[in-house]
Design a protein around this motif. Sequence first.
Motif, short mmCIF file in Angstrom:
data_model
loop_
_atom_site.label_atom_id
_atom_site.label_comp_id
_atom_site.label_asym_id
_atom_site.label_seq_id
_atom_site.Cartn_x
_atom_site.Cartn_y
_atom_site.Cartn_z
N GLN A 277 0.87 -1.18 0.00
CA GLN A 277 0.00 0.00 0.00
C GLN A 277 0.90 1.23 0.00
N PRO A 278 0.40 2.40 -0.39
CA PRO A 278 1.25 3.59 -0.34
C PRO A 278 1.85 3.77 1.05
N ASP B 195 6.96 1.56 -7.75
CA ASP B 195 7.75 2.74 -8.08
C ASP B 195 9.09 2.29 -8.62
N GLU C 143 6.16 9.48 -0.40
CA GLU C 143 5.16 8.42 -0.30
C GLU C 143 5.36 7.50 -1.50
N TRP C 144 5.80 6.30 -1.20
CA TRP C 144 6.07 5.33 -2.25
C TRP C 144 4.79 4.61 -2.64
N GLN C 145 4.58 4.49 -3.94
CA GLN C 145 3.41 3.81 -4.46
C GLN C 145 3.68 2.31 -4.57
N PRO C 146 2.62 1.50 -4.73
CA PRO C 146 2.81 0.05 -4.78
C PRO C 146 3.85 -0.41 -5.81
#
Length: 681
Positions: free
Chosen positions: A525-526, A567, A562-565
């Motif tokens: 999840q983010p 990246d 904020e890292w996305q699922p």
Amino acid sequence: MKKIIILFIALVMMFSCTNSKENSQGENFSKNVNQVASTIVDDSDKLQFFNNEVQSLNVAFQLFEVGSVKPKGWILDMMQNDLNKGIVGALADLYPGIKADDLYNTARRGGMEDIPEMGDLVLTGEAWEKSIMWWNAETIGNWWDGFVRHAFLTDNDIAIQQTHAIINNLLASQDEDGYIGIYKPNLRYQHEGSNGELWAQTTAFRTMLAYYEFTHKQEVLNAVERAMELTMKNYGEEGKNPFDLKDEFGGVTHGLMLTDVCETLFRITGKIKYQAYATYLYKAFSTFSINRSFNDLRYPFLTEKEAMFQGHGVHTYEHIRSMVNAYYNTGYPELKTAYHNMLHKLEPCILPSGAGHGDEWILELSADPDKTATEYCTMLELRNSYGSLIQKTGQIQFADAAEKLTYNGMLGFRNEDGTAITYSKFDNCYVLDGQHHNHGETKPEPRYKYSPTHSEPAVCCVPNYGRNLTYFLNQMYMRSEDGIAILMYGPSELTTEINSTQVSIAQETNYPWTNTITFKIKTTQPAVFTLKLRKPQWSESLEFSNIDEVKLEGDFYVITKEWQPEDSFLVTFNNPIQTKTAGNNEVFIQKGPLVYALEIPHTEKAIKYYNKPNFKDYYCYPEAQTYKNLVLTENSEFTTSDSEKLQGNFYDANKQTMIEATLVPMGKTVLRRVTFPKKSN
């Protein structure tokens, strides 16, 4: 009974009589191994500061659980090859002592009569040879450690089944009082001289704890903790000092590395008693000076800042971890001084390859790529100590040093198909013929060849080969206060959890053979966290693509977002070609972590075959001597000819003209020349 008596008499004669046979260790080892003091010095008065209040220091990073980092790309390919076709998987068949000597269980040692057949080892009755009683614990335990890690890290089901058998046998060997080790009740914890009590436990417990972290089988951790309780009781503040002995020849001082086990147990359990015991062991080791060949890192010797290291290289470099751990556990200013003196003493030992020299012994010599070789075990222990140093200090020069040593010195000992390594090797390696060449004179030296066992001197380097990449992977990533530090580079993938979110970070790359890495981050999840990427000292800069904001903070590029699922971003290392001076006053070429060499074409001569195809001992001879003629000038320039090689021009002193030559990474060479004289135009 009659056979036992005859065997005992034969062994007594072997160890008490002068033998005309030549020892298989070679002259260099034999003349330096016995530096036992005529009077054992007690330095307790110099260690009174250990009674002061402890002010432990904060470490920079925390290690991840073993198994959190998996190999990818060429590292995975090499590890799979070494396990399936190379020396990691084959050693137990190539060296019968691994399977035949059940020394932790049914073949424990109670005296000299229990020494097994030792293959090609030739003994002549020297005092140090009583140490043979424990040697197989080093061979077997270190092979277990590397094999277990290879099995799980490469997801090899057949090898994993073998690891279960190894651990089950160790569990079955445990006595009611908790003892796991190699001695019968008449000897354990009662030694008056040379022994391998703590060293045998170290190699076994490192294996068991790695297995526990892969499998989370609680009975394995419980067994190690029970065994450690017994050892800490018998060899602790209220028991006997394990280093208070009349003599020792390496096994006792190797036993200081039980501090590795203490550090791991502390990381797993959080129990401070293990770190307290690690500190005690360093104090106990520092108290008595028994054999000067094995104790460079004793505190009293570290107070002598300008005195160069002189002891057995493996001991010197592995003991760095124990001393630095004691310093961080206590914060004592005396140990801070010892720490800085250690770094001062270490600097002149470093070769162009990144290795610390020590062809068994350091001998107060400065590193010279022509005159001071290094040993595989020596490199492994120094590299692992660098990993410990970066974890505690956060100083990136130790990560640089670890990466350089791994990709140059250590890979430069392996043959192309992983079926043999050299035991010892010079950075400038012109021939490997079982001889030590010095000013036109030659002396037999069994370490100078390729072999899958090296059974004449000792089966120690080959088992430790299996601990190279497996330990390196665990040092590449560490946990920081606000996220993850990426400390070393190469194809790999970390899987962990941050704030209840599953996170994986993969490096897709052919690094160090190329200078670009694609980082792929996956999360369930983010999630907001920080990545810190080391800026190597040899890089002018790192260029980032497909990422919005990157800050250079000290020696790290920092990304907080904020890292996305899914990246990803690309990093390019701007690494200039550098010319550096070596200890022989010649120069060598480095680009990024890679040191470059002139590859010397060679022929091979097999001298021994094994019972498995493709495994042999062999010598390597140069096909020509033209490498001797090359000189660098002010006009010598080098360019990248492809992803790995450098193209440049040299002055050929024989032809008296400039010529073109290709340099290759020294980690991919057999015979090579790394350093060259440089003359003005």
